[in-house]
Design a protein around this motif. Structure first.
Motif, PDB file in Angstrom:
ATOM      1  N   ASN A 275      18.663  70.856  60.638  1.00 40.74           N
ATOM      2  CA  ASN A 275      17.932  70.032  59.667  1.00 40.74           C
ATOM      3  C   ASN A 275      18.689  69.938  58.340  1.00 40.74           C
ATOM      4  OD1 ASN A 275      15.857  68.311  58.877  1.00 40.74           O
ATOM      5  ND2 ASN A 275      14.651  69.950  57.971  1.00 40.74           N
ATOM      6  N   GLU A 280      17.348  63.416  57.703  1.00 42.55           N
ATOM      7  CA  GLU A 280      16.115  62.693  57.410  1.00 42.55           C
ATOM      8  C   GLU A 280      16.351  61.324  56.769  1.00 42.55           C
ATOM      9  OE1 GLU A 280      13.653  64.674  54.571  1.00 42.55           O
ATOM     10  OE2 GLU A 280      15.313  65.110  53.202  1.00 42.55           O
ATOM     11  N   PRO A 282      16.984  57.338  56.250  1.00 37.91           N
ATOM     12  CA  PRO A 282      16.563  56.157  57.007  1.00 37.91           C
ATOM     13  C   PRO A 282      17.675  55.715  57.960  1.00 37.91           C
ATOM     14  CG  PRO A 282      16.065  55.897  54.678  1.00 37.91           C
ATOM     15  CD  PRO A 282      16.917  57.131  54.798  1.00 37.91           C
ATOM     16  N   GLU A 285      16.976  59.531  60.883  1.00 39.80           N
ATOM     17  CA  GLU A 285      15.699  60.127  61.269  1.00 39.80           C
ATOM     18  C   GLU A 285      15.832  60.995  62.517  1.00 39.80           C
ATOM     19  OE1 GLU A 285      12.941  56.884  61.587  1.00 39.80           O
ATOM     20  OE2 GLU A 285      12.716  56.718  59.426  1.00 39.80           O
ATOM     21  N   THR A 287      15.472  63.928  65.011  1.00 38.75           N
ATOM     22  CA  THR A 287      14.630  65.040  65.428  1.00 38.75           C
ATOM     23  C   THR A 287      15.515  66.274  65.543  1.00 38.75           C
ATOM     24  OG1 THR A 287      13.095  63.615  66.635  1.00 38.75           O
ATOM     25  CG2 THR A 287      13.169  65.934  67.279  1.00 38.75           C
ATOM     26  N   ARG A 327      11.141  63.551  64.420  1.00 32.15           N
ATOM     27  CA  ARG A 327      11.426  62.303  63.725  1.00 32.15           C
ATOM     28  C   ARG A 327      11.554  61.172  64.756  1.00 32.15           C
ATOM     29  NH1 ARG A 327      15.099  65.650  60.279  1.00 32.15           N
ATOM     30  NH2 ARG A 327      13.911  66.159  58.374  1.00 32.15           N
ATOM     31  N   GLY A 328      12.619  60.379  64.660  1.00 27.77           N
ATOM     32  CA  GLY A 328      12.628  59.166  65.475  1.00 27.77           C
ATOM     33  C   GLY A 328      13.652  59.075  66.593  1.00 27.77           C
ATOM     34  N   THR A 329      14.329  60.178  66.954  1.00 31.97           N
ATOM     35  CA  THR A 329      15.391  60.053  67.954  1.00 31.97           C
ATOM     36  C   THR A 329      14.993  60.544  69.336  1.00 31.97           C
ATOM     37  OG1 THR A 329      16.293  62.188  67.224  1.00 31.97           O
ATOM     38  CG2 THR A 329      17.251  60.193  66.233  1.00 31.97           C
TER      39      THR A 329
END
Length: 334
Positions: A275, A280, A282, A285, A287, A327-329
């Motif tokens: 992390n 994080e 844009p 994102e 994970t 997040r978004g992956t």
């Protein structure tokens, strides 16, 4: 060029040397008006404390050495930031050294710190060989290892439960419906061996085939991850998810996937570990598994201060819990 001394300040202020010394040390014998006038004059004249002379009198430098393998690594730079903030809050300054990938250089910077008479050393080791490599020097000064599990070695360290991190990440992918999960990354250090072990343990419990794509590189970087991913993607993609051993490797995978028009998470789900700040952003994102960096740094500094200030003997092994950051992956399979 001649440096400004306390005697120069005393002469300019029209007071004694002792008065200036007491004013700068915060002695209650000096009135607030006099103290403020002297401090302002010191600033105007460019006076700085002679820490070498002070340390000879006090037998203490208030200086902590911090050794990291690569300061350009986002994980290392953030760890260094939190360590410095914590040390500064307790009256210590940090001397940061970059050891690079070379064990000889790692030993060289540790010897340098001893020569500078630091009160203690925080070190992010290059690998399992570090302890024996610097043992003769670490025994001479309070030392705490950071972010590497030395297992049963008789030295203090603060790290994260790396095995648990990859275990919970693999289980998360399984819960999303993934049954073909590729582990992508390093296994050169104890930390990365433990991460691989957590992945393997989860696969065994869940009845999954273990699949590895191992790094030939001794350090993690976005570029190394990118080069590995280009090689990986030149072969048939018979997996639905990639677990990268570090966020840097994961970002390299994302770069290669973008060039080859492989959609993440549409075609492949991706999870990282650490992390780092970029995770994080844009359009990234990522994970990932979070290491509690600030807590790790604060506990390492506190552990080292205890050794320095109280002469604490023995050693402590502190292992912190990781966390899953969604997040978004990663996507759920139908």
């Amino acid at each position: 060029m001649k440096s400004v001394t306390l005697k120069d300040v005393a002469k300019a202020a029209g007071v004694s040397y002792a008065t200036v010394s007491r004013a700068l040390s915060g002695s209650p014998q000096i009135g607030s008006d006099t103290r403020e006038r002297i401090i302002k004059l010191c600033d105007e004249m460019g006076y700085t404390t002679n820490y070498v002379a002070r340390s000879m009198v006090m037998k203490k430098t208030d200086l902590i050495g911090l050794v990291v393998p690569s300061v350009d690594n986002q994980f290392m730079s953030e760890l260094a930031y939190h360590a410095e903030m914590s040390a500064r809050a307790h009256g210590y300054n940090i001397m940061l050294c970059n050891s690079g990938p070379d064990l000889k250089q790692e030993k060289t910077v540790v010897k340098l710190l001893l020569g500078r008479q630091v009160d203690g050393i925080l070190i992010v080791p290059q690998g399992p060989q570090t302890y024996e490599n610097i043992r003769a020097y670490a025994d001479q000064v309070p030392t705490v290892f950071v972010s590497e599990n030395l297992r049963d070695q008789p030295q203090s360290y603060v790290t994260v439960d790396n095995s648990r991190g990859t275990y919970i990440g693999t289980k998360y992918l399984y819960e999303l419906g993934h049954r073909d999960i590729l582990y992508f990354g390093r296994r050169h250090t104890t930390t990365h061996q433990l991460r691989a072990e957590g992945y393997m343990r989860a696969c065994q419990e869940l009845g999954l085939q273990q699949r590895f794509f191992n790094s030939e590189y001794s350090r993690s970087s976005i570029n190394n991850g990118y080069q590995m991913a280009r090689d990986l993607f030149s072969r048939p993609i018979d997996y639905t998810a990639i677990f990268a051993s570090t966020d840097s490797h994961a970002l390299g995978v994302m770069r290669a996937a973008d060039e080859l028009r492989i959609d993440i998470p549409g075609h492949l789900s991706l999870i990282g570990f650490d992390n780092i700040p970029s995770a994080e952003l844009p359009r990234i994102e990522l994970t990932t598994i979070e290491q509690p960096l600030r807590e790790m740094a604060v506990q390492a500094v506190d552990m080292l201060r205890d050794k320095i200030e109280h002469g604490t003997q023995g050693y402590v092994h502190q292992i912190l819990l990781p966390g899953l950051v969604k997040r978004g992956t990663c996507r759920t399979l139908d």
